[in-house]
Design a protein around this motif. Structure first.
Motif, PDB file in Angstrom:
ATOM      1  N   ILE A  51       0.820  -1.207   0.000  1.00 20.22           N
ATOM      2  CA  ILE A  51       0.000   0.000   0.000  1.00 20.22           C
ATOM      3  C   ILE A  51       0.854   1.258   0.000  1.00 20.22           C
ATOM      4  CG2 ILE A  51      -1.587   1.373   1.420  1.00 20.22           C
ATOM      5  CD1 ILE A  51      -2.907  -1.256   2.233  1.00 20.22           C
ATOM      6  N   VAL A  52       1.859   1.313   0.885  1.00 25.55           N
ATOM      7  CA  VAL A  52       2.628   2.551   1.013  1.00 25.55           C
ATOM      8  C   VAL A  52       3.633   2.737  -0.119  1.00 25.55           C
ATOM      9  CG1 VAL A  52       2.355   2.618   3.514  1.00 25.55           C
ATOM     10  CG2 VAL A  52       4.374   1.493   2.533  1.00 25.55           C
ATOM     11  N   PHE A  79      12.706  -6.841   0.884  1.00 25.95           N
ATOM     12  CA  PHE A  79      12.251  -5.716   0.073  1.00 25.95           C
ATOM     13  C   PHE A  79      12.703  -4.393   0.688  1.00 25.95           C
ATOM     14  CE2 PHE A  79       9.111  -2.326  -0.408  1.00 25.95           C
ATOM     15  CZ  PHE A  79       9.209  -2.106  -1.783  1.00 25.95           C
ATOM     16  N   LEU A  80      12.518  -4.234   1.996  1.00 19.51           N
ATOM     17  CA  LEU A  80      12.899  -2.987   2.667  1.00 19.51           C
ATOM     18  C   LEU A  80      14.383  -2.686   2.499  1.00 19.51           C
ATOM     19  CD1 LEU A  80      10.827  -3.120   5.984  1.00 19.51           C
ATOM     20  CD2 LEU A  80      10.704  -1.359   4.207  1.00 19.51           C
ATOM     21  N   ARG A  81      15.196  -3.715   2.486  1.00 19.80           N
ATOM     22  CA  ARG A  81      16.639  -3.507   2.341  1.00 19.80           C
ATOM     23  C   ARG A  81      17.023  -3.015   0.949  1.00 19.80           C
ATOM     24  NH1 ARG A  81      18.422  -8.794   5.946  1.00 19.80           N
ATOM     25  NH2 ARG A  81      18.366  -7.708   7.966  1.00 19.80           N
ATOM     26  N   THR A  82      16.100  -3.143  -0.009  1.00 17.44           N
ATOM     27  CA  THR A  82      16.359  -2.552  -1.336  1.00 17.44           C
ATOM     28  C   THR A  82      15.972  -1.079  -1.354  1.00 17.44           C
ATOM     29  OG1 THR A  82      14.146  -3.047  -2.256  1.00 17.44           O
ATOM     30  CG2 THR A  82      15.830  -4.775  -2.398  1.00 17.44           C
ATOM     31  N   GLN A  83      15.285  -0.642  -0.299  1.00 14.79           N
ATOM     32  CA  GLN A  83      14.799   0.741  -0.247  1.00 14.79           C
ATOM     33  C   GLN A  83      15.523   1.594   0.801  1.00 14.79           C
ATOM     34  OE1 GLN A  83      12.135   1.657  -2.430  1.00 14.79           O
ATOM     35  NE2 GLN A  83      12.552  -0.395  -3.251  1.00 14.79           N
ATOM     36  N   VAL A  84      15.911   0.971   1.904  1.00 13.98           N
ATOM     37  CA  VAL A  84      16.517   1.697   3.016  1.00 13.98           C
ATOM     38  C   VAL A  84      17.657   0.873   3.605  1.00 13.98           C
ATOM     39  CG1 VAL A  84      14.385   2.900   3.621  1.00 13.98           C
ATOM     40  CG2 VAL A  84      14.891   0.705   4.680  1.00 13.98           C
ATOM     41  N   HIS A  85      18.467   1.543   4.416  1.00  9.10           N
ATOM     42  CA  HIS A  85      19.525   0.850   5.142  1.00  9.10           C
ATOM     43  C   HIS A  85      18.908   0.269   6.402  1.00  9.10           C
ATOM     44  CE1 HIS A  85      23.542  -0.136   6.461  1.00  9.10           C
ATOM     45  NE2 HIS A  85      23.337   0.507   7.607  1.00  9.10           N
ATOM     46  N   LEU A  86      18.753  -1.032   6.448  1.00 11.01           N
ATOM     47  CA  LEU A  86      18.059  -1.697   7.542  1.00 11.01           C
ATOM     48  C   LEU A  86      18.989  -2.694   8.210  1.00 11.01           C
ATOM     49  CD1 LEU A  86      15.199  -1.905   8.854  1.00 11.01           C
ATOM     50  CD2 LEU A  86      14.781  -3.828   7.325  1.00 11.01           C
ATOM     51  N   GLN A  87      19.272  -2.459   9.483  1.00 14.00           N
ATOM     52  CA  GLN A  87      20.148  -3.355  10.237  1.00 14.00           C
ATOM     53  C   GLN A  87      19.553  -3.632  11.604  1.00 14.00           C
ATOM     54  OE1 GLN A  87      24.083  -1.593  10.356  1.00 14.00           O
ATOM     55  NE2 GLN A  87      24.767  -2.850   8.648  1.00 14.00           N
ATOM     56  N   GLY A 104      10.754  -0.079  15.797  1.00 12.73           N
ATOM     57  CA  GLY A 104      11.845   0.364  14.926  1.00 12.73           C
ATOM     58  C   GLY A 104      11.542   0.106  13.463  1.00 12.73           C
ATOM     59  N   LEU A 105      10.942  -1.047  13.186  1.00 14.43           N
ATOM     60  CA  LEU A 105      10.585  -1.391  11.815  1.00 14.43           C
ATOM     61  C   LEU A 105       9.500  -0.465  11.279  1.00 14.43           C
ATOM     62  CD1 LEU A 105      10.959  -3.382   9.436  1.00 14.43           C
ATOM     63  CD2 LEU A 105       9.142  -4.763  10.452  1.00 14.43           C
ATOM     64  N   ILE A 106       8.469  -0.216  12.094  1.00 12.58           N
ATOM     65  CA  ILE A 106       7.380   0.665  11.665  1.00 12.58           C
ATOM     66  C   ILE A 106       7.889   2.090  11.465  1.00 12.58           C
ATOM     67  CG2 ILE A 106       5.126   1.620  12.261  1.00 12.58           C
ATOM     68  CD1 ILE A 106       5.195  -1.359  11.468  1.00 12.58           C
ATOM     69  N   TRP A 107       8.781   2.553  12.348  1.00 12.17           N
ATOM     70  CA  TRP A 107       9.347   3.901  12.175  1.00 12.17           C
ATOM     71  C   TRP A 107      10.131   3.989  10.874  1.00 12.17           C
ATOM     72  CZ3 TRP A 107       8.959   8.730  12.672  1.00 12.17           C
ATOM     73  CH2 TRP A 107      10.046   9.589  12.475  1.00 12.17           C
ATOM     74  N   THR A 108      10.857   2.941  10.524  1.00 14.84           N
ATOM     75  CA  THR A 108      11.586   2.920   9.256  1.00 14.84           C
ATOM     76  C   THR A 108      10.624   3.084   8.083  1.00 14.84           C
ATOM     77  OG1 THR A 108      13.323   1.495  10.164  1.00 14.84           O
ATOM     78  CG2 THR A 108      13.098   1.542   7.767  1.00 14.84           C
ATOM     79  N   ILE A 109       9.487   2.401   8.155  1.00 18.47           N
ATOM     80  CA  ILE A 109       8.483   2.498   7.087  1.00 18.47           C
ATOM     81  C   ILE A 109       7.880   3.894   7.042  1.00 18.47           C
ATOM     82  CG2 ILE A 109       6.239   1.628   6.308  1.00 18.47           C
ATOM     83  CD1 ILE A 109       7.049  -1.104   7.498  1.00 18.47           C
ATOM     84  N   ILE A 110       7.557   4.454   8.221  1.00 18.81           N
ATOM     85  CA  ILE A 110       6.995   5.807   8.279  1.00 18.81           C
ATOM     86  C   ILE A 110       7.979   6.825   7.709  1.00 18.81           C
ATOM     87  CG2 ILE A 110       6.327   7.665   9.856  1.00 18.81           C
ATOM     88  CD1 ILE A 110       5.085   5.552  11.665  1.00 18.81           C
ATOM     89  N   LEU A 111       9.234   6.730   8.135  1.00 18.69           N
ATOM     90  CA  LEU A 111      10.245   7.696   7.700  1.00 18.69           C
ATOM     91  C   LEU A 111      10.462   7.638   6.199  1.00 18.69           C
ATOM     92  CD1 LEU A 111      12.327   9.805   8.626  1.00 18.69           C
ATOM     93  CD2 LEU A 111      13.976   7.950   8.876  1.00 18.69           C
ATOM     94  N   ARG A 112      10.556   6.438   5.660  1.00 22.76           N
ATOM     95  CA  ARG A 112      10.878   6.293   4.234  1.00 22.76           C
ATOM     96  C   ARG A 112       9.670   6.533   3.332  1.00 22.76           C
ATOM     97  NH1 ARG A 112      11.293   6.582  -0.215  1.00 22.76           N
ATOM     98  NH2 ARG A 112      12.564   5.436  -1.732  1.00 22.76           N
ATOM     99  N   PHE A 113       8.514   6.040   3.725  1.00 21.27           N
ATOM    100  CA  PHE A 113       7.373   6.061   2.814  1.00 21.27           C
ATOM    101  C   PHE A 113       6.268   7.037   3.204  1.00 21.27           C
ATOM    102  CE2 PHE A 113       9.209   1.725   2.606  1.00 21.27           C
ATOM    103  CZ  PHE A 113       9.677   1.788   1.299  1.00 21.27           C
ATOM    104  N   THR A 221       5.813  12.439  12.745  1.00 21.62           N
ATOM    105  CA  THR A 221       4.785  11.689  12.017  1.00 21.62           C
ATOM    106  C   THR A 221       3.523  12.529  11.862  1.00 21.62           C
ATOM    107  OG1 THR A 221       5.642   9.592  12.885  1.00 21.62           O
ATOM    108  CG2 THR A 221       3.411   9.569  11.992  1.00 21.62           C
ATOM    109  N   TYR A 222       3.131  13.199  12.946  1.00 23.66           N
ATOM    110  CA  TYR A 222       1.911  14.008  12.937  1.00 23.66           C
ATOM    111  C   TYR A 222       2.075  15.276  12.091  1.00 23.66           C
ATOM    112  CZ  TYR A 222      -2.211  16.371  14.884  1.00 23.66           C
ATOM    113  OH  TYR A 222      -3.414  17.009  15.039  1.00 23.66           O
ATOM    114  N   ILE A 223       3.190  15.967  12.252  1.00 25.33           N
ATOM    115  CA  ILE A 223       3.409  17.220  11.523  1.00 25.33           C
ATOM    116  C   ILE A 223       3.518  16.977  10.022  1.00 25.33           C
ATOM    117  CG2 ILE A 223       5.063  19.095  11.135  1.00 25.33           C
ATOM    118  CD1 ILE A 223       3.329  19.507  13.560  1.00 25.33           C
TER     119      ILE A 223
END
Length: 284
Positions: A51-52, A79-87, A104-113, A221-223
Motif C-alpha cells: 500500500i505505502v 524488500f525494505l533492504r532494497t529501499q533503506v539501510h536496515l540493520q 523500529g521497523l514501523i518507524w523505518t516504514i513511516i520515515l521512508r514512505f 509523524t503528525y506534523i
C-alpha cells in the motif's frame, strides 16, 4: 542510591515513549479497524508495504507454522533492504513480537514512505527532517509565543500547531485569543480544529505533548500530515466562507484547502487513506 533513582527515571521515560510511539504508529497505520490480526505471520506487513509503496511484493505463504511466518516477514525485510539501510532487525524478532524492534521497523516504514516520500515544497526531491523543520519555522515566523527549534519541546504549548493552522487559514479563529490559554487547552483545540476542518487524523492526544520528554518521532509523524495537507494550498482561491480573496501577502491572508494539482501529492494522499483499514493489527 542516586544511580538507582536515575535508572528508574530512564526506564520510566523509555516506557512512556514506547507507549506514545505505539499509540501513534498504530493510529497512523489504521484509524478504522475492520479485522484483527497481527504482524507475526508477515501477511499484514507485506500488505502494508504494498500500500505505502505502490509496488507488488511476493505473495505470502499461507501456512501457520513458524517457518511460514519467518518466510513471510523475510520477504518484507528483503524488500525494505532494497529501499533503506536496515540493520539489527530480523524476521525472528518480528515473529516473536519484540516491541522495540517492531516499533523500529514501523518507524523505518513511516520515515521512508510517509515522510521522505512527500515532495518538498522548496523543490527538494524529498522531505527530510531538516526541510520539514524549516517549513514549520517559515510558516510560524512572527507568531507570538512560537519559536520552532525542534520536534520536541517547541510544540509543548500547543501554539505551534495553531500557528500552522492560522498561517494557512486565519479566518478560522483569532490566534491572539489562544495566548492566555493553558498548554492542554491549546493542544486540544488545535487537534480538534485540524480533525474537524481539515480531516487530519488526531494521532496525538494533548497529554502526549504536554509532558517533560516529548517523543520526536511521534511529532514528526503528525506534523508531516499537516505538511501534506497545507502544501496543497493554492494562492488565489476562495476562503472557507466562499469569499474571493486577493493574492495572499502575509499570515493574515485567507486561503482555502484544495487538492494539490501535483499528482505526487494526490498519490501520497491516496496512500495515506488506503492505510486506514489496518488498525491495531501490529501489536495485538
Amino acid at each position: 542510591m542516586e544511580v538507582k533513582y536515575e535508572q528508574v527515571f530512564i526506564n520510566t521515560f523509555q516506557d512512556e515513549r514506547f507507549k506514545t510511539q505505539k499509540k501513534i504508529f498504530i493510529k497512523w497505520i489504521n484509524l478504522n479497524l475492520k479485522t484483527v490480526n497481527d504482524l507475526a505471520d508477515g501477511r499484514i506487513l507485506l500488505k502494508l508495504l504494498e500500500i505505502v509503496t505502490g509496488k507488488k511484493l511476493p505473495k505470502p505463504s499461507h501456512g501457520n507454522m513458524r517457518v511460514h511466518k519467518i518466510e513471510n516477514v523475510n520477504k518484507s525485510i528483503l524488500f525494505l533492504r532494497t529501499q533503506v539501510h536496515l540493520q539489527g532487525i530480523g524476521a525472528e524478532d518480528i515473529v516473536d513480537g519484540s516491541p522495540k524492534l517492531i516499533l523500529g521497523l514501523i518507524w523505518t516504514i513511516i520515515l521512508r514512505f510517509h515522510i521522505e516520500k512527500v515532495p518538498a515544497a522548496d523543490g527538494e526531491a524529498k522531505l527530510t527532517k531538516e526541510t520539514l523543520l524549516s517549513w514549520c519555522q517559515k510558516k510560524t515566523r512572527g507568531y507570538p509565543g512560537v519559536e520552532i527549534k525542534n520536534f520536541t519541546d517547541s510544540w509543548r504549548s500547543g501554539l505551534g500547531f495553531s500557528a500552522l493552522i492560522h498561517a494557512h487559514c486565519p479566518n478560522l479563529f483569532v490566534y491572539n485569543n489562544l495566548l492566555h490559554m493553558s498548554n492542554i487547552r491549546n493542544l486540544k483545540y488545535a487537534f480538534e480544529v485540524t480533525q474537524t476542518k481539515f480531516d487530519i487524523p488526531k494521532l496525538l492526544d494533548a497529554e502526549d505533548v504536554c509532558i517533560s520528554k516529548i517523543d520526536e518521532k511521534s511529532i514528526m509523524t503528525y506534523i508531516t500530515i499537516y505538511y501534506h495537507t497545507f502544501a496543497g494550498m493554492t494562492r488565489n482561491v476562495r476562503n472557507l466562507t466562499g469569499e474571493t480573496q486577493s493574492e495572499p501577502t502575509d499570515i493574515q491572508s485567507v486561503t482555502k484547502i484544495e487538492e494539490h494539482e501535483d499528482p505526487k501529492f494526490q498519490a501520497h494522499h491516496t496512500s495515506i487513506k488506503a492505510l486506514f483499514p489496518f488498525a491495531r493489527q501490529i501489536f495485538l
